[in-house]
Design an enzyme around this catalytic site. Structure first.
Site: not given
Ligand code: PBG
Length: 333
Positions: A201, A258
């Site tokens: 991520k 992601k």
């Molecule tokens: C939080 C989380 C995020 C997303 C999914 N879970 C955002 C972040 O890490 O700040 C992003 C999903 C998206 O942008 O569609 N842990």
């Protein structure tokens, strides 16, 4: 006629639709898609998320109804994200440990309404913390405390499993969280609850609309939340694979990359480095940019949407979380 003398004419295989169908390598199916959905407390009408056209925050009742619709078009799973009232947030995200918190009520309602629909829930503190980070801060407030955060996240995962989540999805990027979550789930008797780990991520600007949707930016009172001390540097592919493979060692059942579209090389590489299923998350910003261009009349919404998802599948993803999931499934019926 003056034909070239060519041994290979690639266009022979593209001559008509029947041939094109036969040689098609990648097919996107409704069964590959996971629909993310937002839930909010109260009985009000669905609240639109401004930067995400056609995306709403639903009350628990409406969420359960929406899930019936999503399941009816052949989508096998939803990922549920809560938006909490700001007065429930504090620096340690303590509300996450209340078993009657919104997310747990939402999971129970969805499983009751559509038992066969798989429910996936984030394991992260960002919906619950006043600073919007995924964990708790160190005493000096300068950083996110890894080991304290992991201990809390494992408790969260157990509460999600107890509420009925099929897969818990640690999205926090703390070190060692998958192993501790597996241990705590097993200890609590949830041996069949899977871990879909956000394994690679990145610290991405593409999460902006999501942070509006769950209110983590408003809570933090900042236009930009800096998560670079735990999320990956967008410049680093090797580091991403190294970190992902630790999740495999710790017991992840599925590993996720992601965002998806800007990181197709990472999806492909992870596909080649593991035998586990690979998931990809087409995030809020990827969704928003396609919609924005379509609104301006600059891109065809449906064709761009389908191509963006096909590319993610072709890169090697077995399953894709996408805000387009239901629309794609519906259009392909
Ligand atoms: C939080 C989380 C995020 C997303 C999914 N879970 C955002 C972040 O890490 O700040 C992003 C999903 C998206 O942008 O569609 N842990």
């Amino acid at each position: 006629m003056n034909s070239l003398l060519l041994t290979r004419r690639s266009r022979r295989n593209r001559r008509n639709q029947k041939i094109r169908d036969l040689i098609e390598e990648t097919v996107l199916r409704a069964e590959d898609l996971i629909q993310p959905l937002f839930v909010v407390d109260g009985r009000g009408a669905p609240e639109p998320v401004e930067s995400m056209p056609d995306v709403f925050r639903y009350s628990v009742n409406d969420l359960a109804k929406r899930c019936e619709e999503v399941a009816a078009v052949g989508i096998p799973a939803v990922a549920v994200f809560p938006k909490l009232d700001s007065e429930l947030k504090d620096p340690t995200g303590s509300h996450a440990l209340d078993e009657d918190a919104l997310l747990y009520r939402a999971i129970r309602a969805v499983k009751q309404a559509v038992p066969e629909l798989l429910v996936i829930t984030d394991v992260a503190l960002d919906p619950y913390t006043s600073h919007g980070h995924d964990g708790v801060l160190t005493d000096d407030g300068a950083s996110v405390d890894n080991d304290e955060s992991v201990a809390l996240l494992a408790r969260l995962a157990v509460l999600e499993a107890a509420a009925g989540a099929d897969w818990v999805a640690p999205s926090d990027m703390m070190d060692g969280r998958v192993g501790v979550i597996r241990e705590e789930l097993d200890r609590a008797g949830f041996i069949d609850t899977g871990i879909l780990a956000y394994s690679a991520k990145f610290a991405s600007a593409y999460y902006g609309p999501f942070r509006e949707a769950v209110g983590s930016l408003q809570a933090a009172g900042t236009a930009h939340l800096d998560k670079r001390s735990y999320q990956l540097n967008p410049a680093n592919r090797r580091e991403a694979i190294l970190d992902a493979l630790l999740d495999e060692d710790e017991g992840a059942d599925v590993m996720m990359v992601k965002p998806a579209g800007p990181y197709l090389d990472v999806i492909r590489e992870l596909r080649e480095q593991t035998l586990l299923p690979v998931a990809a998350y087409q995030v809020s910003g990827e969704y928003a940019q396609i919609h924005a261009a379509a609104r301006l009349g600059w891109l065809d919404l449906q064709k761009t949407r389908d191509e963006s998802l096909l590319a993610i599948k072709r890169a090697g993803a077995d399953m894709i979380l996408s805000y387009f999931a239901e629309a794609v499934a519906r259009d392909s019926q």
